[in-house]
Design a protein around this motif. Structure first.
Motif, PDB file in Angstrom:
ATOM      1  N   PHE A 239       0.873  -1.168   0.000  1.00 46.14           N
ATOM      2  CA  PHE A 239       0.000   0.000   0.000  1.00 46.14           C
ATOM      3  C   PHE A 239       0.910   1.217   0.000  1.00 46.14           C
ATOM      4  O   PHE A 239       1.742   1.359   0.903  1.00 46.14           O
ATOM      5  N   VAL A 240       0.763   2.053  -1.009  1.00 42.90           N
ATOM      6  CA  VAL A 240       1.675   3.178  -1.182  1.00 42.90           C
ATOM      7  C   VAL A 240       0.869   4.453  -1.404  1.00 42.90           C
ATOM      8  O   VAL A 240      -0.130   4.444  -2.124  1.00 42.90           O
ATOM      9  N   ASP A 241       1.301   5.536  -0.760  1.00 43.33           N
ATOM     10  CA  ASP A 241       0.721   6.852  -1.050  1.00 43.33           C
ATOM     11  C   ASP A 241       1.776   7.707  -1.728  1.00 43.33           C
ATOM     12  O   ASP A 241       2.933   7.708  -1.306  1.00 43.33           O
ATOM     13  N   VAL A 242       1.372   8.422  -2.751  1.00 45.56           N
ATOM     14  CA  VAL A 242       2.305   9.320  -3.433  1.00 45.56           C
ATOM     15  C   VAL A 242       1.704  10.719  -3.551  1.00 45.56           C
ATOM     16  O   VAL A 242       0.486  10.875  -3.645  1.00 45.56           O
ATOM     17  N   VAL A 243       2.568  11.710  -3.520  1.00 45.20           N
ATOM     18  CA  VAL A 243       2.141  13.089  -3.792  1.00 45.20           C
ATOM     19  C   VAL A 243       2.879  13.575  -5.033  1.00 45.20           C
ATOM     20  O   VAL A 243       3.962  13.071  -5.354  1.00 45.20           O
ATOM     21  N   PHE A 244       2.267  14.512  -5.732  1.00 41.89           N
ATOM     22  CA  PHE A 244       2.865  14.991  -6.983  1.00 41.89           C
ATOM     23  C   PHE A 244       2.334  16.390  -7.278  1.00 41.89           C
ATOM     24  O   PHE A 244       1.308  16.807  -6.727  1.00 41.89           O
ATOM     25  N   GLU A 245       3.067  17.082  -8.170  1.00 41.76           N
ATOM     26  CA  GLU A 245       2.620  18.434  -8.535  1.00 41.76           C
ATOM     27  C   GLU A 245       1.788  18.429  -9.802  1.00 41.76           C
ATOM     28  O   GLU A 245       0.836  19.185  -9.916  1.00 41.76           O
ATOM     29  N   LYS A 246       2.183  17.571 -10.762  1.00 36.76           N
ATOM     30  CA  LYS A 246       1.476  17.570 -12.044  1.00 36.76           C
ATOM     31  C   LYS A 246       0.782  16.237 -12.278  1.00 36.76           C
ATOM     32  O   LYS A 246       1.409  15.177 -12.243  1.00 36.76           O
ATOM     33  N   TYR A 247      -0.496  16.309 -12.586  1.00 37.38           N
ATOM     34  CA  TYR A 247      -1.278  15.095 -12.803  1.00 37.38           C
ATOM     35  C   TYR A 247      -0.708  14.258 -13.949  1.00 37.38           C
ATOM     36  O   TYR A 247      -0.727  13.046 -13.914  1.00 37.38           O
ATOM     37  N   LYS A 248      -0.162  14.918 -14.951  1.00 38.94           N
ATOM     38  CA  LYS A 248       0.348  14.164 -16.114  1.00 38.94           C
ATOM     39  C   LYS A 248       1.571  13.309 -15.736  1.00 38.94           C
ATOM     40  O   LYS A 248       1.777  12.233 -16.280  1.00 38.94           O
ATOM     41  N   HIS A 249       2.378  13.796 -14.786  1.00 36.05           N
ATOM     42  CA  HIS A 249       3.504  12.982 -14.307  1.00 36.05           C
ATOM     43  C   HIS A 249       2.975  11.712 -13.624  1.00 36.05           C
ATOM     44  O   HIS A 249       3.483  10.616 -13.816  1.00 36.05           O
ATOM     45  N   TYR A 250       1.966  11.923 -12.792  1.00 33.26           N
ATOM     46  CA  TYR A 250       1.337  10.807 -12.078  1.00 33.26           C
ATOM     47  C   TYR A 250       0.738   9.807 -13.068  1.00 33.26           C
ATOM     48  O   TYR A 250       0.940   8.592 -12.948  1.00 33.26           O
ATOM     49  N   GLU A 251       0.037  10.327 -14.082  1.00 33.35           N
ATOM     50  CA  GLU A 251      -0.604   9.460 -15.086  1.00 33.35           C
ATOM     51  C   GLU A 251       0.421   8.569 -15.790  1.00 33.35           C
ATOM     52  O   GLU A 251       0.185   7.385 -16.016  1.00 33.35           O
ATOM     53  N   LYS A 252       1.555   9.162 -16.113  1.00 29.80           N
ATOM     54  CA  LYS A 252       2.620   8.421 -16.797  1.00 29.80           C
ATOM     55  C   LYS A 252       3.142   7.292 -15.886  1.00 29.80           C
ATOM     56  O   LYS A 252       3.267   6.140 -16.316  1.00 29.80           O
ATOM     57  N   ALA A 253       3.408   7.650 -14.622  1.00 34.59           N
ATOM     58  CA  ALA A 253       3.918   6.640 -13.672  1.00 34.59           C
ATOM     59  C   ALA A 253       2.925   5.490 -13.538  1.00 34.59           C
ATOM     60  O   ALA A 253       3.319   4.317 -13.491  1.00 34.59           O
ATOM     61  N   MET A 254       1.632   5.816 -13.498  1.00 35.03           N
ATOM     62  CA  MET A 254       0.618   4.777 -13.317  1.00 35.03           C
ATOM     63  C   MET A 254       0.630   3.783 -14.479  1.00 35.03           C
ATOM     64  O   MET A 254       0.449   2.594 -14.292  1.00 35.03           O
ATOM     65  N   LYS A 255       0.847   4.304 -15.682  1.00 31.54           N
ATOM     66  CA  LYS A 255       0.898   3.418 -16.852  1.00 31.54           C
ATOM     67  C   LYS A 255       2.066   2.452 -16.751  1.00 31.54           C
ATOM     68  O   LYS A 255       1.938   1.269 -17.081  1.00 31.54           O
ATOM     69  N   VAL A 256       3.202   2.962 -16.292  1.00 34.20           N
ATOM     70  CA  VAL A 256       4.385   2.105 -16.156  1.00 34.20           C
ATOM     71  C   VAL A 256       4.167   1.073 -15.036  1.00 34.20           C
ATOM     72  O   VAL A 256       4.441  -0.119 -15.206  1.00 34.20           O
ATOM     73  N   LEU A 257       3.656   1.545 -13.907  1.00 32.48           N
ATOM     74  CA  LEU A 257       3.475   0.645 -12.767  1.00 32.48           C
ATOM     75  C   LEU A 257       2.457  -0.457 -13.059  1.00 32.48           C
ATOM     76  O   LEU A 257       2.598  -1.587 -12.590  1.00 32.48           O
ATOM     77  N   ALA A 258       1.443  -0.121 -13.849  1.00 31.15           N
ATOM     78  CA  ALA A 258       0.434  -1.128 -14.202  1.00 31.15           C
ATOM     79  C   ALA A 258       1.076  -2.285 -14.977  1.00 31.15           C
ATOM     80  O   ALA A 258       0.631  -3.435 -14.880  1.00 31.15           O
ATOM     81  N   ILE A 259       2.146  -1.978 -15.713  1.00 34.05           N
ATOM     82  CA  ILE A 259       2.863  -3.027 -16.457  1.00 34.05           C
ATOM     83  C   ILE A 259       3.857  -3.759 -15.551  1.00 34.05           C
ATOM     84  O   ILE A 259       3.979  -4.982 -15.600  1.00 34.05           O
ATOM     85  N   MET A 260       4.540  -2.988 -14.687  1.00 32.51           N
ATOM     86  CA  MET A 260       5.638  -3.562 -13.897  1.00 32.51           C
ATOM     87  C   MET A 260       5.205  -4.367 -12.674  1.00 32.51           C
ATOM     88  O   MET A 260       5.987  -5.137 -12.120  1.00 32.51           O
ATOM     89  N   THR A 261       3.978  -4.114 -12.199  1.00 37.95           N
ATOM     90  CA  THR A 261       3.557  -4.775 -10.965  1.00 37.95           C
ATOM     91  C   THR A 261       2.374  -5.699 -11.253  1.00 37.95           C
ATOM     92  O   THR A 261       1.801  -5.661 -12.336  1.00 37.95           O
ATOM     93  N   ASN A 262       2.013  -6.512 -10.266  1.00 39.40           N
ATOM     94  CA  ASN A 262       0.849  -7.391 -10.408  1.00 39.40           C
ATOM     95  C   ASN A 262      -0.353  -6.770  -9.699  1.00 39.40           C
ATOM     96  O   ASN A 262      -0.214  -6.133  -8.662  1.00 39.40           O
ATOM     97  N   HIS A 263      -1.534  -7.013 -10.243  1.00 45.77           N
ATOM     98  CA  HIS A 263      -2.787  -6.551  -9.631  1.00 45.77           C
ATOM     99  C   HIS A 263      -2.732  -5.091  -9.202  1.00 45.77           C
ATOM    100  O   HIS A 263      -3.090  -4.752  -8.080  1.00 45.77           O
ATOM    101  N   PHE A 264      -2.254  -4.254 -10.087  1.00 46.62           N
ATOM    102  CA  PHE A 264      -2.141  -2.830  -9.800  1.00 46.62           C
ATOM    103  C   PHE A 264      -3.534  -2.188  -9.668  1.00 46.62           C
ATOM    104  O   PHE A 264      -4.418  -2.461 -10.472  1.00 46.62           O
ATOM    105  N   LYS A 265      -3.703  -1.363  -8.656  1.00 47.43           N
ATOM    106  CA  LYS A 265      -5.016  -0.753  -8.407  1.00 47.43           C
ATOM    107  C   LYS A 265      -4.861   0.626  -7.780  1.00 47.43           C
ATOM    108  O   LYS A 265      -4.071   0.801  -6.851  1.00 47.43           O
TER     109      LYS A 265
END
Lengths: 275, 275
Positions: A239-265
């Motif tokens: 369970f991880v919490d992240v903070v960020f300044e730009k939503y687009k940075h967050y969106e990009k990370a989410m796309k990568v993490l969805a590939i790199m991890t299992n059962h990403f949610k």
């Protein structure tokens, strides 16, 4: 229809205080006697939103609450930090020397341990809820027993505070989630925090790789908890919490993490409640 | 002098079972009614070692226990994983239909929630300890009330198990620490796990950098918990467990981490208890 907010505990509880401060003073609440009941209340549309404690600076996370959110496909739509101030309260006219027992929630007793250790004659009795004890003392006019609860509970149940602010640590923040059956409708520009859950195999460096992606995408980690996956030895969920300044940075990370991890949610995207 | 082991709870508790399985069947124990009392027992040399639950696969870590170990400068000298099996038990001759209430520790009630939901007529009452309820039912010959506790408690307090193995998840491992005032004397070749604590500033990527060092030194992370530091906003402390094959790799990583992190501390070095 009036929005109703489910709270854990009764009026005068810290959950009630959060509902009042997050929404408004006269918000209509549904009192729920457990976190399971709180979630049921939401699932059966008796409330539109719920306030749920998730962690505090002394005891850490309430992990079963993460499981409740996850299992029931609920969404975190907001967070709120409340500085917990505990008070010793009794029936009007009672003195500290007349008190034989103090009844409260184990967490509240723990938070006030230094004060309570100075009064070894007062027996500690664990109870379900802080505000509920205050209400019972009032309703049954119980003498000799004190409650530990909020100032609001003392006012609501007409008790006298004989020792104010008895919590050991003066910065005892408790974090609450605002949860809902639906995802929030906050505009992307206002979202700067998210709660994620994912699983990783037990291979060396797998978590470091994930954190490197986050760093590269300018996300900053504010919380991390690993949990062994019960049915699958040597697999871990995070369970991880992240903070960020730009939503687009967050969106990009989410796309990568969805590939790199299992059962990403994504458990929720919301506005950072910390000033 | 005979070695005495402090346990949380009374004989028949899961702590007692761990003491018997980790040491030997007839180990002498000191029953302590809270984790604070357990630590006091150790600090006052009434026991040489203590058994302390630290996490389970459902509820996660018992964070205040980490604080107790840390604050009192205790050492983790071993760990043990116990598969928790819960049973519903009553006074001999009682039937399930005659039971109005079940009394147990909130954690045990939580672990058996699926079973208990199928018997909505039975009222749940939170109690301090699982084994203690079993003992009280026996001592006071209480009818109509069931306890949820271990098989050992049923045998010890002469109760009948009317529903065996009622825990929801069949792989409910609880992890226990063996703690001591002194560091353990295990030879380096046998040490393959350690528990660490350190603090990091809230700078992006600070945790990823630390995990990269661990990966480079062939340490594998088995657990991580972040905790906000109460008195210092935006500083985080981390409790981390690592496993490794070679002590010299671990030693090297520790030297680097001591430089890279703040308030670095080894809480214990021990043998991995997981098979």
């Amino acid at each position: 229809m009036e929005t109703k907010i489910a709270i854990q505990g009764i009026k005068g509880s810290f959950h009630h205080q959060v509902a009042q401060e997050y929404f408004h003073q006269n918000v209509a609440v549904n009192e729920c006697l457990s976190f399971e009941a709180l979630v049921d209340n939401l699932l059966h549309d008796k409330s539109q939103l719920a306030v749920m404690a998730i962690e505090n600076s002394i005891a850490g996370s309430i992990i079963p609450n993460y499981a409740l959110i996850d299992k029931n496909e609920l969404h975190i739509t907001g967070e709120y930090y409340l500085d917990i101030i505990q008070n010793l309260m009794v029936l009007n006219g009672q003195k500290l020397s007349e008190i034989q027992e103090v009844h409260s929630h184990p967490m509240a007793l723990l938070q006030c341990m230094d004060f309570l250790k100075k009064h070894p004659k007062i027996k500690l009795v664990e109870d379900k809820d802080t505000a509920e004890t205050a209400r019972r003392i009032h309703q049954k006019q119980i003498k000799g027993i004190a409650a530990i609860a909020s100032k609001a509970a003392a006012a609501l149940y007409d008790l006298t505070i004989i020792a104010p602010e008895i919590q050991t640590v003066n910065n005892n923040m408790t974090r609450f989630f605002i949860i809902s059956k639906d995802a929030g409708d906050l505009p992307k520009e206002e979202i700067n925090k998210a709660s994620l859950k994912f699983e990783l195999d037990d291979t060396p460096g797998s978590l470091a790789t994930v954190l490197n992606v986050m760093t590269n995408c300018k996300l900053n980690l504010t919380k991390i908890q690993s949990m062994p996956i019960i049915e699958t030895p040597f697999q871990y969920s995070f369970f991880v919490d992240v903070v960020f300044e730009k939503y687009k940075h967050y969106e990009k990370a989410m796309k990568v993490l969805a590939i790199m991890t299992n059962h990403f949610k994504v458990l929720g995207e919301y506005k950072n409640g910390k000033l």
